[in-house]
Motif scaffolding. Structure first.
Motif, PDB file in Angstrom:
ATOM      1  N   MET A  80     -13.524  65.647  83.601  1.00 17.98           N
ATOM      2  CA  MET A  80     -12.526  64.113  83.384  1.00 17.98           C
ATOM      3  C   MET A  80     -13.122  63.649  83.215  1.00 17.98           C
ATOM      4  O   MET A  80     -13.025  62.616  82.180  1.00 17.98           O
ATOM      5  N   VAL A  81     -14.402  63.443  83.087  1.00 19.34           N
ATOM      6  CA  VAL A  81     -15.001  62.220  82.201  1.00 19.34           C
ATOM      7  C   VAL A  81     -15.356  61.894  81.148  1.00 19.34           C
ATOM      8  O   VAL A  81     -15.098  61.261  80.165  1.00 19.34           O
ATOM      9  N   ILE A  82     -14.806  63.317  80.581  1.00 15.59           N
ATOM     10  CA  ILE A  82     -15.317  62.849  79.293  1.00 15.59           C
ATOM     11  C   ILE A  82     -14.383  63.751  79.002  1.00 15.59           C
ATOM     12  O   ILE A  82     -14.402  63.422  76.938  1.00 15.59           O
ATOM     13  N   VAL A 160      -1.659  60.315  91.670  1.00 16.47           N
ATOM     14  CA  VAL A 160      -2.824  60.403  90.642  1.00 16.47           C
ATOM     15  C   VAL A 160      -1.857  59.878  89.660  1.00 16.47           C
ATOM     16  O   VAL A 160      -2.469  59.032  88.679  1.00 16.47           O
ATOM     17  N   ALA A 161      -0.941  60.909  88.947  1.00 13.46           N
ATOM     18  CA  ALA A 161      -0.288  60.702  87.706  1.00 13.46           C
ATOM     19  C   ALA A 161       0.169  59.397  87.586  1.00 13.46           C
ATOM     20  O   ALA A 161       0.325  58.334  86.705  1.00 13.46           O
ATOM     21  N   VAL A 183      -9.925  58.588  84.196  1.00 11.89           N
ATOM     22  CA  VAL A 183     -10.884  59.370  84.757  1.00 11.89           C
ATOM     23  C   VAL A 183      -9.632  60.414  85.313  1.00 11.89           C
ATOM     24  O   VAL A 183      -9.666  60.890  85.583  1.00 11.89           O
ATOM     25  N   MET A 184      -8.988  59.094  85.614  1.00  7.67           N
ATOM     26  CA  MET A 184      -7.650  58.664  86.582  1.00  7.67           C
ATOM     27  C   MET A 184      -7.096  60.000  85.654  1.00  7.67           C
ATOM     28  O   MET A 184      -6.155  60.842  86.428  1.00  7.67           O
ATOM     29  N   ALA A 188      -5.202  64.160  86.506  1.00  2.19           N
ATOM     30  CA  ALA A 188      -3.756  64.395  86.630  1.00  2.19           C
ATOM     31  C   ALA A 188      -3.773  65.403  85.831  1.00  2.19           C
ATOM     32  O   ALA A 188      -2.316  66.569  86.052  1.00  2.19           O
ATOM     33  N   LEU A 189      -5.004  65.681  84.506  1.00  4.33           N
ATOM     34  CA  LEU A 189      -4.352  66.939  83.080  1.00  4.33           C
ATOM     35  C   LEU A 189      -5.020  68.551  83.811  1.00  4.33           C
ATOM     36  O   LEU A 189      -4.480  69.635  83.112  1.00  4.33           O
ATOM     37  N   ILE A 190      -6.594  67.568  83.057  1.00  3.06           N
ATOM     38  CA  ILE A 190      -7.595  68.214  83.147  1.00  3.06           C
ATOM     39  C   ILE A 190      -7.518  69.988  83.871  1.00  3.06           C
ATOM     40  O   ILE A 190      -7.442  70.516  83.434  1.00  3.06           O
TER      41      ILE A 190
END
Length: 387
Positions: A80-82, A160-161, A183-184, A188-190
Motif C-alpha cells: 500500500m505504501v508504494i 476505508v474508501a 496509503v488509505m 481500499a484498492l490494492i
C-alpha cells in the motif's frame, strides 16, 4: 538594455524563511482554502508520468500478492505504501468540478488502468505460485490467507474508501500531508485487486466476483466521497458564466457514482446481515449447548467450542452447520445428544441447519506410559462425530 539573471539563493538569513517557504510552496497557509488554479496544479503534480506509475503499481501488485499468499499483513501494508494512487483519484474529480477535461481524463484513465494492471499482475504471480506447488494441499486458499475478508465484503468495507476520498480532498485543498491519505486509498484498492487475481488463478469464480465487486465499490466510493467533499468545500459549480459549463458534468458524475454504489452495495448489505445472523446464532447456540449439557444425564460432558460454519459459496454465503465440540472422559458418542442439540438450536436459524457434535476424549498418561492418571504426562485426544 538591461538583462536580469535569475539566481537561486544558496544562503538565507531570515528567521521567517521556513514559515514562508511552507506557506507558499504548498499554495497557501495550512488550513486555508486553496484556489481553483492551485488545486488543478497540485492534482496534476500528484499524478506521476504513466511509465513511473506503471512500474510502481506492478511492484505494488507483486508485493501485495505475495503478502496475501503468505498471510503477512506487514507485507500487504508495504504494498500500500508504494502504490501511487492518490493523484489519479483526486485528479479526476478536480477535473470535473473545475472543467479541466484533460485532468479528468487522466485521472479516470490512470485509475482504471492501474486496477487492471494490478489484477493482471496478480493473476500471473498467483499462477506461478500454483505451478511452483505453493498451493496448500486440501486447504481452502481463502480461509488459509488474508483473502476471506476481501472476497466476501460487507458494508463496513466502505469505510476505508469513503474516508480515503474525503481525506484526499482535504489534504489537497487545505495543505495537509498527502502521504498517509495515499496509503488509505491504496488500502481500499490494492489488496482487493490482488485478491481478484489470486482467486482467478485458483479458479474460484465466486470469490473472484466478490473481490471484484469490492474493487468497483471502493472506486465508486473514493470518487463519490472526493466529489462530495469538493462540493462541501465550496468548489461546486456556481455562477452564470465562468463555471456554469461544469454544472451538468458534476451532477451527472455524482449521480453515476451514487447509483452505481447503491446497486453494488445491496450484495454487501446481504453479507453484513449474514455476519450479524451468524454472530447471533453462535451466541444462541452456545447458550443452548450449555443448557442441554447441564442436564444430569450428561454429567461428565463439557462444551469446548461452538462454531457456526458457512458453506463457502462466495461471495454471498449461507449458514451450513453448527459444530459443537464436547469433551468427555469415556470414548464414543452420546446417544441422542446431537438430536437434542438440534432441537434446541434449530429455532434460532432461519433455514435448514445441520448440527454436528464432535467428541474429544482426553486421557492423562502417567510417566510410566500407563493411563492411570498418576504423575505429569501428555494428553491423548480422540474425536468422534455425531450428526
Amino acid at each position: 538594455m538591461c538583462i536580469r539573471d535569475r539566481i537561486n539563493a544558496e544562503t538565507v538569513v531570515s528567521e521567517e524563511f521556513a514559515t514562508l517557504r511552507e506557506r507558499y510552496s504548498r499554495g497557501g497557509q495550512t488550513g486555508s482554502r486553496t484556489s481553483r488554479q492551485v488545486l488543478r496544479t497540485k492534482a496534476d503534480e500528484l499524478t506521476p508520468p504513466f511509465a513511473i506509475y506503471t512500474v510502481m503499481l506492478l511492484i505494488s501488485a507483486v508485493v501485495a500478492t505475495a503478502g496475501l499468499l503468505a498471510d503477512s499483513p506487514a507485507v500487504v501494508i508495504g504494498a500500500m505504501v508504494i502504490a501511487p494512487l492518490l493523484g489519479p483519484a483526486l485528479a479526476a474529480n478536480v477535473g470535473i468540478v473545475t472543467g479541466d477535461g484533460r485532468l479528468k481524463r487522466t485521472g479516470f484513465t490512470y485509475q482504471i488502468a492501474g486496477v487492471t494492471m494490478v489484477v493482471v499482475a496478480s493473476i500471473a504471480l498467483a499462477m506461478l505460485a500454483r505451478l511452483a506447488g505453493l498451493e496448500p494441499a486440501g486447504v481452502d486458499i481463502v480461509v488459509a490467507t488474508e483473502l476471506e475478508e476481501r472476497v466476501a465484503p460487507n458494508l463496513f468495507s466502505l469505510a476505508v474508501a469513503l474516508g480515503a476520498g474525503i481525506a484526499g480532498i482535504l489534504s489537497l485543498t487545505r495543505g495537509f500531508s498527502e502521504a498517509i491519505v495515499g496509503v488509505m486509498i491504496a488500502a481500499a484498492l490494492i489488496p482487493p485487486s490482488a485478491a481478484v487475481g489470486i482467486t482467478v488463478a485458483w479458479g474460484m469464480s465466486g470469490a473472484a466476483t466478490g473481490a471484484a465487486a469490492l474493487v468497483v465499490v471502493n472506486l465508486l466510493s473514493i470518487n463519490l466521497a472526493a466529489l462530495a467533499t469538493l462540493w462541501i468545500a465550496g468548489y461546486r459549480p456556481q455562477g452564470l458564466f465562468e463555471v456554469s459549463p461544469t454544472r451538468t458534468p458534476t451532477y451527472t458524475y455524482a449521480v453515476i457514482f451514487g447509483v452505481g454504489l447503491l446497486v453494488l452495495a445491496a450484495p454487501l448489505a446481504s453479507v453484513t446481515l449474514l455476519d450479524f445472523h451468524t454472530t447471533e446464532l453462535e451466541s444462541a447456540a452456545e447458550d443452548e449447548v450449555d443448557a442441554v449439557l447441564a442436564q444430569p444425564r450428561y454429567d461428565g460432558l463439557e462444551s469446548d467450542d461452538v462454531v457456526v460454519e458457512l458453506d463457502g459459496d462466495y461471495p454471498i454465503q449461507s449458514v451450513d452447520r453448527v459444530v459443537v465440540t464436547v469433551s468427555e472422559r469415556e470414548p464414543g458418542p452420546e446417544s441422542g445428544l446431537a438430536d437434542r442439540l438440534y432441537e434446541a438450536i434449530r429455532p434460532h436459524s432461519d433455514g435448514s441447519l445441520v448440527v454436528e457434535v464432535q467428541y474429544v476424549v482426553a486421557e492423562e498418561r502417567g510417566e510410566d506410559g500407563n493411563g492411570d492418571g498418576d504423575g505429569d504426562g501428555d494428553t491423548a485426544l480422540r474425536t468422534a462425530n455425531d450428526r
